[in-house]
Design a protein around this motif. Structure first.
Motif, PDB file in Angstrom:
ATOM      1  N   LYS A 149       0.806  -1.215   0.000  1.00  0.00           N
ATOM      2  CA  LYS A 149       0.000   0.000   0.000  1.00  0.00           C
ATOM      3  C   LYS A 149       0.844   1.272   0.000  1.00  0.00           C
ATOM      4  N   GLY A 150       2.137   1.123   0.188  1.00  0.00           N
ATOM      5  CA  GLY A 150       3.019   2.269   0.291  1.00  0.00           C
ATOM      6  C   GLY A 150       3.766   2.247   1.608  1.00  0.00           C
ATOM      7  N   ALA A 151       4.447   3.346   1.926  1.00  0.00           N
ATOM      8  CA  ALA A 151       5.208   3.426   3.164  1.00  0.00           C
ATOM      9  C   ALA A 151       4.276   3.586   4.358  1.00  0.00           C
ATOM     10  N   MET A 152       4.483   2.764   5.387  1.00  0.00           N
ATOM     11  CA  MET A 152       3.666   2.797   6.586  1.00  0.00           C
ATOM     12  C   MET A 152       4.544   2.746   7.827  1.00  0.00           C
ATOM     13  N   ASP A 153       4.060   3.345   8.897  1.00  0.00           N
ATOM     14  CA  ASP A 153       4.793   3.407  10.150  1.00  0.00           C
ATOM     15  C   ASP A 153       4.430   2.220  11.034  1.00  0.00           C
ATOM     16  N   TYR A 154       5.445   1.517  11.535  1.00  0.00           N
ATOM     17  CA  TYR A 154       5.232   0.358  12.388  1.00  0.00           C
ATOM     18  C   TYR A 154       5.979   0.508  13.692  1.00  0.00           C
ATOM     19  N   TRP A 155       5.420  -0.090  14.740  1.00  0.00           N
ATOM     20  CA  TRP A 155       6.025  -0.100  16.064  1.00  0.00           C
ATOM     21  C   TRP A 155       6.112  -1.521  16.589  1.00  0.00           C
ATOM     22  N   GLY A 156       7.192  -1.814  17.295  1.00  0.00           N
ATOM     23  CA  GLY A 156       7.289  -3.066  18.009  1.00  0.00           C
ATOM     24  C   GLY A 156       6.558  -2.960  19.333  1.00  0.00           C
ATOM     25  N   LYS A 157       6.437  -4.067  20.040  1.00  0.00           N
ATOM     26  CA  LYS A 157       5.729  -4.075  21.322  1.00  0.00           C
ATOM     27  C   LYS A 157       6.600  -3.611  22.482  1.00  0.00           C
ATOM     28  N   GLY A 158       7.902  -3.534  22.277  1.00  0.00           N
ATOM     29  CA  GLY A 158       8.803  -3.029  23.288  1.00  0.00           C
ATOM     30  C   GLY A 158       9.562  -4.115  24.026  1.00  0.00           C
ATOM     31  N   THR A 159      10.722  -3.743  24.540  1.00  0.00           N
ATOM     32  CA  THR A 159      11.517  -4.628  25.373  1.00  0.00           C
ATOM     33  C   THR A 159      12.024  -3.824  26.569  1.00  0.00           C
ATOM     34  N   LEU A 160      11.932  -4.400  27.747  1.00  0.00           N
ATOM     35  CA  LEU A 160      12.254  -3.682  28.979  1.00  0.00           C
ATOM     36  C   LEU A 160      13.742  -3.719  29.283  1.00  0.00           C
ATOM     37  N   VAL A 161      14.290  -2.542  29.556  1.00  0.00           N
ATOM     38  CA  VAL A 161      15.671  -2.403  30.001  1.00  0.00           C
ATOM     39  C   VAL A 161      15.652  -1.812  31.403  1.00  0.00           C
ATOM     40  N   THR A 162      16.261  -2.511  32.344  1.00  0.00           N
ATOM     41  CA  THR A 162      16.335  -2.040  33.725  1.00  0.00           C
ATOM     42  C   THR A 162      17.794  -1.938  34.136  1.00  0.00           C
ATOM     43  N   VAL A 163      18.196  -0.763  34.585  1.00  0.00           N
ATOM     44  CA  VAL A 163      19.574  -0.522  35.004  1.00  0.00           C
ATOM     45  C   VAL A 163      19.578  -0.244  36.500  1.00  0.00           C
ATOM     46  N   SER A 164      20.245  -1.086  37.258  1.00  0.00           N
ATOM     47  CA  SER A 164      20.302  -0.940  38.700  1.00  0.00           C
ATOM     48  C   SER A 164      21.499  -0.094  39.111  1.00  0.00           C
ATOM     49  N   SER A 165      21.395   0.527  40.295  1.00  0.00           N
ATOM     50  CA  SER A 165      22.468   1.373  40.807  1.00  0.00           C
ATOM     51  C   SER A 165      23.589   0.531  41.387  1.00  0.00           C
TER      52      SER A 165
END
Length: 119
Positions: free
Chosen positions: A103-119
């Motif tokens: 259909k042409g150029a379309m915008d897509y998103w992933g569902k995400g991945t969690l990044v956790t940085v501890s102190s």
């Protein structure tokens, strides 16, 4: 049918590194600009890094010098190498791509991945 799937998130200590991957699949003709965004709890989604089809890159000031975005067009994949991670980098990281489909150029998103940085 077309989708983006992120991987590589996890828990790391401050100063550590992670490499995120995002692979496109489905009836993809080509992919234009690809990028990574992140969203921390209670905050709006923000741009982390983008890369054009020609390889030009841009980064948020907060990650310059620490993160590197790259892509493998043959694999329809974009990567985000994250070094010297800080607790403030903790967020869900989302892959975004402008994908050329029938259909042409379309915008897509992933569902995400969690990044956790501890102190």
């Amino acid at each position: 049918q077309v989708q983006l799937v992120e991987s590589g998130g996890g828990l790391v200590q401050a100063g550590g590194s992670l490499r995120l991957s995002c692979a496109g699949s489905g009836r993809i003709f080509s992919i234009n600009t690809m990028g990574w965004y992140r969203q921390a709890p209670g905050k709006q989604r923000e741009l982390v890094a983008v890369i054009t089809s020609g390889g030009s890159t841009n980064y948020a000031d907060s990650v310059k010098g620490r993160f590197t975005i790259s892509r493998d067009n043959a694999k329809n994949t974009v990567y985000l190498q994250m070094d010297s991670l800080k607790p403030e980098d903790t967020a869900v990281y989302y892959c975004n791509a402008a994908i050329v489909v029938i259909k042409g150029a379309m915008d897509y998103w992933g569902k995400g991945t969690l990044v956790t940085v501890s102190s």
